[in-house]
Design a protein around this motif. Structure first.
Motif, PDB file in Angstrom:
ATOM      1  N   ARG A 141      -5.364  76.986  88.806  1.00  0.00           N
ATOM      2  CA  ARG A 141      -5.481  78.429  88.780  1.00  0.00           C
ATOM      3  C   ARG A 141      -5.736  78.936  90.255  1.00  0.00           C
ATOM      4  O   ARG A 141      -6.296  78.348  90.902  1.00  0.00           O
ATOM      5  N   ILE A 142      -5.198  80.034  90.440  1.00  0.00           N
ATOM      6  CA  ILE A 142      -5.032  80.831  91.583  1.00  0.00           C
ATOM      7  C   ILE A 142      -6.239  81.742  91.766  1.00  0.00           C
ATOM      8  O   ILE A 142      -6.394  82.282  92.769  1.00  0.00           O
ATOM      9  N   HIS A 143      -7.082  82.043  90.921  1.00  0.00           N
ATOM     10  CA  HIS A 143      -7.996  82.867  90.843  1.00  0.00           C
ATOM     11  C   HIS A 143      -9.429  82.005  90.737  1.00  0.00           C
ATOM     12  O   HIS A 143      -9.445  81.169  90.405  1.00  0.00           O
ATOM     13  N   THR A 144     -10.270  82.827  91.180  1.00  0.00           N
ATOM     14  CA  THR A 144     -11.811  82.743  91.061  1.00  0.00           C
ATOM     15  C   THR A 144     -12.519  83.151  89.913  1.00  0.00           C
ATOM     16  O   THR A 144     -11.839  84.170  89.215  1.00  0.00           O
ATOM     17  N   ALA A 145     -13.680  82.996  89.447  1.00  0.00           N
ATOM     18  CA  ALA A 145     -14.442  83.739  88.497  1.00  0.00           C
ATOM     19  C   ALA A 145     -14.741  85.041  88.857  1.00  0.00           C
ATOM     20  O   ALA A 145     -14.412  85.972  88.083  1.00  0.00           O
ATOM     21  N   GLU A 146     -14.913  85.215  90.219  1.00  0.00           N
ATOM     22  CA  GLU A 146     -15.227  86.485  90.559  1.00  0.00           C
ATOM     23  C   GLU A 146     -14.230  87.466  90.601  1.00  0.00           C
ATOM     24  O   GLU A 146     -14.001  88.370  90.211  1.00  0.00           O
ATOM     25  N   GLU A 147     -12.983  86.806  90.982  1.00  0.00           N
ATOM     26  CA  GLU A 147     -11.688  87.606  90.778  1.00  0.00           C
ATOM     27  C   GLU A 147     -11.195  87.907  89.528  1.00  0.00           C
ATOM     28  O   GLU A 147     -10.657  89.041  89.083  1.00  0.00           O
ATOM     29  N   ALA A 148     -11.695  86.995  88.624  1.00  0.00           N
ATOM     30  CA  ALA A 148     -11.279  87.449  87.021  1.00  0.00           C
ATOM     31  C   ALA A 148     -12.076  88.599  86.701  1.00  0.00           C
ATOM     32  O   ALA A 148     -11.604  89.419  85.890  1.00  0.00           O
ATOM     33  N   GLU A 149     -13.624  88.550  86.992  1.00  0.00           N
ATOM     34  CA  GLU A 149     -14.353  89.483  86.492  1.00  0.00           C
ATOM     35  C   GLU A 149     -13.788  90.987  87.112  1.00  0.00           C
ATOM     36  O   GLU A 149     -13.907  92.000  86.573  1.00  0.00           O
ATOM     37  N   ARG A 150     -13.412  90.966  88.434  1.00  0.00           N
ATOM     38  CA  ARG A 150     -12.977  91.993  89.074  1.00  0.00           C
ATOM     39  C   ARG A 150     -11.745  92.455  88.593  1.00  0.00           C
ATOM     40  O   ARG A 150     -11.528  93.970  88.508  1.00  0.00           O
ATOM     41  N   ALA A 151     -10.642  91.558  87.948  1.00  0.00           N
ATOM     42  CA  ALA A 151      -9.653  92.223  87.360  1.00  0.00           C
ATOM     43  C   ALA A 151      -9.823  92.726  85.981  1.00  0.00           C
ATOM     44  O   ALA A 151      -9.243  93.915  85.769  1.00  0.00           O
ATOM     45  N   PHE A 152     -10.881  92.360  85.344  1.00  0.00           N
ATOM     46  CA  PHE A 152     -11.051  92.776  84.050  1.00  0.00           C
ATOM     47  C   PHE A 152     -11.769  94.298  84.131  1.00  0.00           C
ATOM     48  O   PHE A 152     -11.290  95.256  83.548  1.00  0.00           O
ATOM     49  N   CYS A 153     -12.641  94.347  85.261  1.00  0.00           N
ATOM     50  CA  CYS A 153     -13.130  95.927  85.623  1.00  0.00           C
ATOM     51  C   CYS A 153     -12.145  96.441  86.098  1.00  0.00           C
ATOM     52  O   CYS A 153     -12.172  98.018  85.768  1.00  0.00           O
ATOM     53  N   ALA A 154     -11.226  96.129  86.688  1.00  0.00           N
ATOM     54  CA  ALA A 154      -9.986  96.980  87.281  1.00  0.00           C
ATOM     55  C   ALA A 154      -9.269  97.566  86.305  1.00  0.00           C
ATOM     56  O   ALA A 154      -8.753  98.599  86.133  1.00  0.00           O
TER      57      ALA A 154
END
Length: 388
Positions: A141-154
């Motif tokens: 995968r190209i994303h991290t766990a932090e980026e996943a949470e950030r994408a959800f909040c966005a």
């Protein structure tokens, strides 16, 4: 459960690009890199197919009930291209009740998500897979766990009130504790919908090559089964009802588009490698992206009809397979209306046998898989094959 209205139809649009191909993926997609010119050509070809194919269907069936843009990774496209595709879909098909876009958390920010939300998308499906960075790296995968949470909040900030998260289990070196941690982080975000998929090592993927070479450290069958059993108990206990073999939702947030597939609702497939089902006919589109673009530029047909004869028995088998994927199961009245014969006239012995085995249940005019039946669904599905 959300109802799919009678006479409804849906549209599936395929985007065959990803930033990077995941190690387990066998979907029709390719790494997009910096090939913006080809993506522009593809978007133009896709819009041309939409403009050609949607209006006749809308004229005879009314507005489309659902639109689903999948891939690949639709959000690998520049925002303006995806926005244009959404505009064309909605202008030609009418404003759908549900318009879903799949997204990789590593490809979106609030501005991108606000753009597609304004263009008409009202449901987002985020391919998170895990909140463990070690596992995310292992599966490509190209994303991290932090980026996943950030994408959800966005997505929330951009106005999405219907968000689905995908999770996977049975990943290389994954433990039950790893899965619990990912699920707890998912539940803390409170999405409306959760999809969970067990890893299947598909032929032709990097994982298949690694497995053949003895380099893929998969959990044991017992460990993977323990993960499955825990998920099937935990998610309903936390407010997410299981409405289909791999899908869980809060009340009223079941995927209308996917329910359409499982209830035999017609859908138009547009884009390279897309599949469609309208008027009892199934087809697949040209899967080579460049050939698809060339054919659409020339005004030709990209459809490739199924090469097998679809008999009435095939139709009954397919109807049963699809409906049995849902928690609700086969609607006996609808089966009789569709085929002019009662389900017992066709499947009485099968139904009685699997009820006795505890894999089917029958109540209120429906035949459905039990919890055990969901676990061994392929065995039950095979029993619904009819001898020609």
């Amino acid at each position: 459960m959300n109802n799919v209205r009678e006479g409804a139809w849906g549209i599936y649009a395929h985007i065959p690009y990803c930033v990077k191909k995941c190690a387990y993926c066998d979907f029709i997609s390719a790494a997009s890199g910096k090939n913006t010119a080809e993506m522009e050509d593809y978007a133009a070809a896709l819009r041309a197919e939409i403009l050609r194919e949607v209006p006749p269907l809308r004229a005879c069936r009314g507005d489309a009930a659902t639109v689903y843009i999948g891939g690949g990774t639709p959000t690998a496209l520049p925002a303006a291209l995806l926005e244009g595709i959404l505009h064309t879909l909605i202008e030609t098909a009418g404003t759908p009740v549900e318009c879903t876009v799949e997204a990789n958390p590593g490809t979106v920010d609030e501005a991108y998500l606000a753009c597609i939300r304004a263009a008409g998308a009202n449901r987002l499906s985020l391919g998170v897979q895990s909140f463990d960075d070690r596992l995310l790296r292992a599966i490509g995968r190209i994303h991290t766990a932090e980026e996943a949470e950030r994408a959800f909040c966005a997505a929330r900030a951009a106005g999405f009130t219907n968000i689905s998260l995908d999770l996977m289990y049975g990943l290389p070196t994954q433990t039950l504790d790893d899965l619990r941690q990912s699920v707890n982080e998912t539940l803390a975000l409170a999405p409306e919908h959760i999809s969970v998929y067990g890893l299947i090592v598909e032929e032709g993927t990097p994982f298949a090559a690694a497995e053949a070479a003895g380099r893929l450290a998969l959990p044991s069958e017992d460990a993977a089964e323990e993960m499955y059993d825990w998920l099937m108990a935990e998610l309903p206990a936390r407010g997410y009802a299981r409405y289909e073999i791999s899908n869980f939702a809060r009340a009223g947030y079941e995927s209308r588009h996917n329910l359409g597939y499982w209830r035999n609702v017609p859908y138009l497939g547009v884009g390279a490698a897309a599949h469609g089902y309208v008027g009892g006919v199934r087809w697949g589109n040209e899967s080579n992206t460049r050939a698809y673009i060339r054919t659409m530029r020339a005004g030709g047909s990209v459809r490739i009809p199924e090469d097998t004869q679809h008999t009435r028995d095939n139709a009954m088998e397919e109807y049963a397979f699809l409906a049995l994927r849902t928690a609700e199961g086969v609607d006996e009245e609808d089966f009789a209306r569709t085929f002019g014969v009662g389900i017992d006239d066709v499947y009485r012995a099968v139904i009685q046998r699997y009820i006795a085995l505890g894999l089917l249940r029958r109540a209120d005019g429906f035949v459905a898989l039990t919890d055990a039946g969901m676990k061994f669904g392929n065995e039950v599905f095979a029993a619904f094959l009819l001898d020609e």
